[in-house]
Structures are given as C-alpha cells and as structure tokens.
Motif scaffolding. Structure first.
Motif, short mmCIF file in Angstrom:
data_model
loop_
_atom_site.label_atom_id
_atom_site.label_comp_id
_atom_site.label_asym_id
_atom_site.label_seq_id
_atom_site.Cartn_x
_atom_site.Cartn_y
_atom_site.Cartn_z
N THR A 153 0.77 -1.23 -0.04
CA THR A 153 0.14 0.06 0.01
C THR A 153 1.04 1.31 0.07
O THR A 153 0.31 2.47 0.09
CB THR A 153 -0.79 -0.21 1.25
OG1 THR A 153 -0.12 -0.22 2.43
CG2 THR A 153 -1.98 -1.03 1.07
N ILE B 232 -1.50 -5.47 5.34
CA ILE B 232 -2.71 -4.96 5.00
C ILE B 232 -3.44 -5.82 3.91
O ILE B 232 -2.86 -5.98 3.07
CB ILE B 232 -2.78 -3.63 4.75
CG1 ILE B 232 -2.28 -2.64 6.01
CG2 ILE B 232 -3.95 -2.96 4.35
CD1 ILE B 232 -2.22 -1.30 6.18
N ARG C 287 -7.13 -1.90 2.13
CA ARG C 287 -6.23 -0.87 1.91
C ARG C 287 -7.32 0.20 2.62
O ARG C 287 -6.89 1.12 3.28
CB ARG C 287 -5.68 -0.59 1.11
CG ARG C 287 -6.42 -0.22 -0.23
CD ARG C 287 -5.59 0.05 -1.44
NE ARG C 287 -4.51 0.83 -1.24
CZ ARG C 287 -3.62 1.14 -2.00
NH1 ARG C 287 -3.09 0.43 -3.12
NH2 ARG C 287 -2.51 1.97 -1.79
N GLU D 241 -7.92 -0.09 6.35
CA GLU D 241 -6.50 -0.66 6.99
C GLU D 241 -6.84 -1.73 7.88
O GLU D 241 -6.69 -1.98 9.26
CB GLU D 241 -5.85 0.52 7.78
CG GLU D 241 -5.56 1.58 6.99
CD GLU D 241 -4.23 2.56 7.72
OE1 GLU D 241 -4.27 2.22 8.80
OE2 GLU D 241 -3.64 3.00 6.75
N ASN E 249 -5.84 -5.89 8.48
CA ASN E 249 -4.72 -6.67 8.15
C ASN E 249 -5.08 -8.25 8.13
O ASN E 249 -6.11 -8.73 8.42
CB ASN E 249 -3.50 -6.41 8.87
CG ASN E 249 -3.52 -6.62 10.72
OD1 ASN E 249 -4.30 -7.54 11.01
ND2 ASN E 249 -2.96 -6.00 11.42
N CYS F 246 -13.99 -4.56 7.18
CA CYS F 246 -13.13 -4.78 5.88
C CYS F 246 -14.06 -4.91 4.82
O CYS F 246 -15.29 -5.20 4.95
CB CYS F 246 -12.69 -6.22 6.21
SG CYS F 246 -11.98 -6.80 4.54
#
Ligand SMILES: Cc1cc2nc3c(=O)[nH]c(=O)nc-3n(C[C@H](O)[C@H](O)[C@H](O)COP(=O)(O)OP(=O)(O)OC[C@H]3O[C@@H](n4cnc5c(N)ncnc54)[C@H](O)[C@@H]3O)c2cc1C
Ligand code: FES
Lengths: 371, 106
Positions: free
Chosen positions: A126, B6, B9, B12, B14, B38
């Motif tokens: 990212t 991640i 994105r 954020e 993971n 998510c």
C-alpha cells in the motif's frame, strides 16, 4: 429519459454494440462514467491483431478513436460523465451525472463495464510507488508522467510484459520480473524476446516493499534465498476480473469460471443474461482479447435488435452465425482455454434454463457442448 | 506472509484481523465485513474482495468458487448524498433506495 436500447460502458464492447444497434434503426443511449469514450483502449498504445475481418495490426488508441468517430457520426445519444449507480423496482436504470440522479427507461440494456485489475497483497503493497500495471500504463500513455525509474514487475503474463516493454521504451529500468509459478505465464515470443535481458525470478514472491516516504527497497524471496534490490516502482499484474456490480444490481445470476477471470454473469449464445432485459458484452463476459471483445458487442446488439423487432429472425441468425464463427476462430487461436470456458458457461446456462442451442452455435462450437 | 500485512487498504484491516474473524466463526466476506469493517471503505471492496476470499479459501480449505460473494448495495459507485436527494425527473433518494429491488430484504 426513454430509449429502445441502453448501453452501459463506452469501451470497445459498448461502442461496438451501440454502433450495431444504431445501424439497424434502434434508438440508442450510451452511458459512460468517464469524460471520454474509449474505455481501456485509451492507454493501449500497442498494436493489436487479429481484429474482426482483418489481420492487419492496429494501434489500440487508433482503434478506439475510429470507433468514437463512428459513434459520433451516428444517432446514438452519448452521455459521458454519467454513472449507472442503481436500478428501480421497475428495472429502469438509475444514472447520475454527479448533480442529479435520474431514471432511463429502456426496452433492452447492453451492459459492458469491462474488467478490473486484481489486487495482490504483500507486506508494503500500500505504499506509494506500488501500483497495478494498468495504473503505470495510464500514467505513461495518458498522463505523460513517469511513475518511477527502477521497476519490479510482479507477474509474467502478456500484459505484464507489454507494460514492462512500454516502461522500458520510456527509459525505465526493469530490475526484475517476479513470478510465483514455476514458469513464465506469457508465451508471446516477441514479448519474451524484448525481456531477454531482464532477470526473471520464478517460484518467487515479494517478501517486502519498504521506503520512508515512497518505495525504495524491494526484497524478493526466491528458492535460492532473499534478494534485495533498489526500486521505486512495483507494477502488480495479477490478471483481470470481470466487473459484476451492474449485473448484480439487475439481478443477473452469477457463476464462477476461473479461466474467464472469476465471478461473472451467466449468459446464453445471444449474450443475454438470466435477466432477459440485460445483455452482456466485452471483458465483463470473460477476460479475452480485443477481437472477441468487439464481436461480443455485436452479437449482444443483434440479440436485442431481433427481440425488439428491428431485425428479422433470418437476418439475425445469418449475422450471428458469421460473428460466432469469427469469435471462435480468433479466440481459439489466441486463447483456446478461454473459448472452452466460455462454451462451458453458455452450455451450462442453456441446460439450466432448458434452452435449445440454435443451429448457428452448434456449427461454430463443433458440437463441443455435446460431449 | 507477515500477519500485519494490510488486506483492505481503505479500512486498514490486516491478515491477522481477518483470520481472527474467521476463528470467531466468520465464513463469508460479509461476516468479516460485519466484524471488522473490511470492505466498507471508499472502494466498496472492489480492491480487497479477491484477496479476502483467497484468505478465507486458504484458511477454511473451501474452494474459491464456494466462498460466497459480498452482498452488493446501491449506490453502485460513490455519489454525493445531495445528488441522490436531488428531485429531478421524478426521481429522488426514495427511488434509489426505497424503490430498489432490495426493498424489504434485510
Ligand atoms: C487498467 C487496464 C489496462 C488494460 N490494458 C490492456 C491491454 O494493454 N491490453 C489488453 O488486451 N487488454 C487490456 N485491458 C483489458 C481491457 O479490459 C480490454 O482491453 C478492453 O478495453 C475491454 O473492453 P470493454 O469494452 O469490455 O471494457 P472497457 O474498455 O473497460 O470499457 C468499459 C467502460 O465502461 C465504463 N463503465 C464501467 N462501469 C460503469 C458504470 N457503472 N456506469 C457508467 N460507465 C461505466 C468505463 O468508464 C469504461 O469506459 C486493460 C484493462 C484495464 C482495467
Ligand atoms: S480495499 Fe477494502 S474497501 Fe477498499
């Protein structure tokens, strides 16, 4: 707003469908979210062949401009910067221009939203400097911005190597091609030849991508150990997947076909989905090459035209037969697996709804669906 | 792969958070979404959909074609509330949401 045929997407597939429908006398509206038509052809400076009816190589951007010219000379009503965002209970499609939202009432829709690039995750994916191969291609060919000086390509399909070649032509050093399979995916001799001096890491992955404000270090994990290299650009080329959201909104059934890109709507030999008012065309109907993308647009348009009475059955059958023949020829030549998967999808859908195969399809498909 | 990598994105989220959700019983993308956010970012899971499904497939041993798709809701793309609320040609926010084919479903 009201029309006979509404086309969603002004890429090669949507444009080809709209031109075909207009030629037969239907009223057509074409909607595209972008400020310019052409879809993904807008940054494809490479040459393509074969195209329907021609073996001659044509530059992607030139092909796009040619279709735009034809479209602009037609009676098709073009709505640029308009996005399909939903549908109403009566199945009218909801479109917005950013200021207001309105309904378009149509008899048939041809939906051609194209494909999206698949993400691939690794530690650091990212951070600035990591992007898809498509994004890098847009930057160099459309925006005239160099995305970096030293690039690592993740993935070794045709598209990855094509973008690597174009980056190289702009003066970018290709530091490495990283592929997690045991051999290169691309078998295009010309592309492979152009990459012959680039280190290729097979059975390998990106272990990490790091940098303070932007990417400057890439660690590649190979069977022989870790390699560290300086790079300010990683291009992810993990293939494409068909865009399905507009079809989900229209209640079309979906199926999973790995060879066609993943999840996509089911459709019959007329490129009609399980929602009879919605036809499908282009890469949304399975990831393929530009020749078939154009042909699927024409076949979908002919189905809609026939249903609406703008084309006699006999005429439609004759044209469809020619188009299917050409689609089969080009797709089998360029990617046999794609054609087989497409036939399987169509065959499965026909069986499910108990729909007979028209004569013209039996002939081009060589009876493969019988087996 | 490092569990702090991640996956989504926009929000954020993971790998560890997704695996924790699966451990807690999540079986689909939407289960994970409800537990972690998510897929609820600006891209509306267009980016993270395949990576998340791959993690579910790997973790549960389910083939990719059996991992169900996230539930799609309108509007299909980002759009300003004022644009939806604008009453033009007899259409307004009620028609996009209220009249939608999803009406009445949970
Ligand atoms: C970044 C990128 C790079 C590519 N590069 C190559 C390449 O180099 N070579 C190659 O062979 N293939 C490439 N492809 C594949 C590409 O999809 C095909 O080449 C081809 O453009 C497909 O044609 P299409 O008409 O199906 O879709 P597209 O060309 O993608 O056109 C779809 C159009 O639909 C519009 N649209 C989508 N959703 C909506 C909506 N909801 N409302 C309104 N409009 C909408 C889009 O704005 C777009 O203009 C690339 C794809 C991408 C994403
Ligand atoms: S990446 Fe997950 S919502 Fe955008």
């Amino acid at each position: 707003m009201e029309t006979d045929i509404l086309v969603i997407g002004g890429g090669p597939a949507g444009m080809s469908a709209a031109i075909t429908a207009d030629r037969a006398g239907a009223r057509v509206i074409l909607v595209d979210e972008s400020f310019s038509l052409g879809g993904q052809l807008r940054q494809q400076t490479q040459h393509f062949a074969p195209l329907p009816g021609s073996e001659e190589k044509v530059r992607g951007t030139a092909l796009g401009n040619d279709l735009i010219k034809k479209l602009e000379a037609s009676k098709v009503k073009i709505l640029k910067k308009h996005i399909m965002i939903g549908s109403y209970r009566n199945e009218n499609i909801g479109v917005t221009d950013g200021e207001k939202t309105f309904a378009i009432q149509s008899q048939k829709n041809i939906i051609a939203p194209g494909a999206a690039e698949k993400a691939k995750i690794f530690p650091g994916w990212t951070i600035p400097g990591v992007m898809t191969a498509g994004a890098a291609q847009i930057l160099i060919n459309r925006e005239r911005v160099l995305p970096g000086k030293n690039a690592v390509m993740l993935g070794s399909n045709d598209y990855s190597l094509e973008v690597a070649r174009q980056l190289k032509a702009c003066g970018v050093t290709i530091k490495a091609i990283v592929e997690d399979k045991e051999q290169m995916i691309s078998s295009d001799m010309e592309l492979l030849h152009d990459m012959k001096n680039v280190p290729v890491y097979l059975n390998s992955t990106i272990e990490s991508a790091t940098g303070k404000e932007e990417l400057n270090k890439v660690v590649v994990k190979t069977p022989a150990g870790l390699y560290e290299m300086e790079a300010d650009l990683i291009c992810i080329a993990n293939g494409f997947d068909p865009i399905i959201e507009p079809f989900e909104i229209m209640g079309c059934n979906l199926a999973y076909h790995k060879e066609l890109g993943g999840w996509l709507p089911e459709y019959n030999v007329y490129f009609q989905t399980s929602n009879p008012s919605c036809y499908i065309a282009g890469n949304a109907a399975g990831i393929t090459t530009i020749g078939p993308v154009l042909l699927t647009g024409e076949i979908a348009a002919i189905g809609a035209l026939e249903e609406l009475g703008f084309m006699e059955q006999e005429e439609a059958e004759a044209q469809r037969k020619e188009l299917w023949k050409e689609l089969a020829e080009i797709e089998k030549r360029e990617n046999e697996k794609t054609f087989r998967a497409r036939s399987e999808l169509i065959e499965g859908f026909h069986q499910k709804i108990g729909m007979a195969f028209p004569e013209e399809f039996n002939m081009v498909n060589g009876g493969a669906h019988n087996g | 792969m490092d569990k702090s990598t991640i996956v989504c994105r926009c929000e954020e989220i993971n790998i560890d958070e997704i695996e924790t959700a699966i451990k807690n019983g999540a079986e689909t993308f939407d289960d994970i979404k409800r537990l972690t956010r998510c897929g609820m970012g600006p891209c509306q899971s267009k980016t993270c959909f395949y990576p998340v499904n791959e993690i579910i497939a790997e973790y549960t041993g389910m083939p990719l074609n059996e991992v169900s798709l996230p539930r799609l809701r309108m509007p299909l793309k980002m759009v300003r509330m004022s644009t939806l609320a604008q009453d033009s040609e007899g259409s307004n926010v009620v028609s996009v949401f209220g009249e939608s084919v999803e009406d009445g479903e949970s």
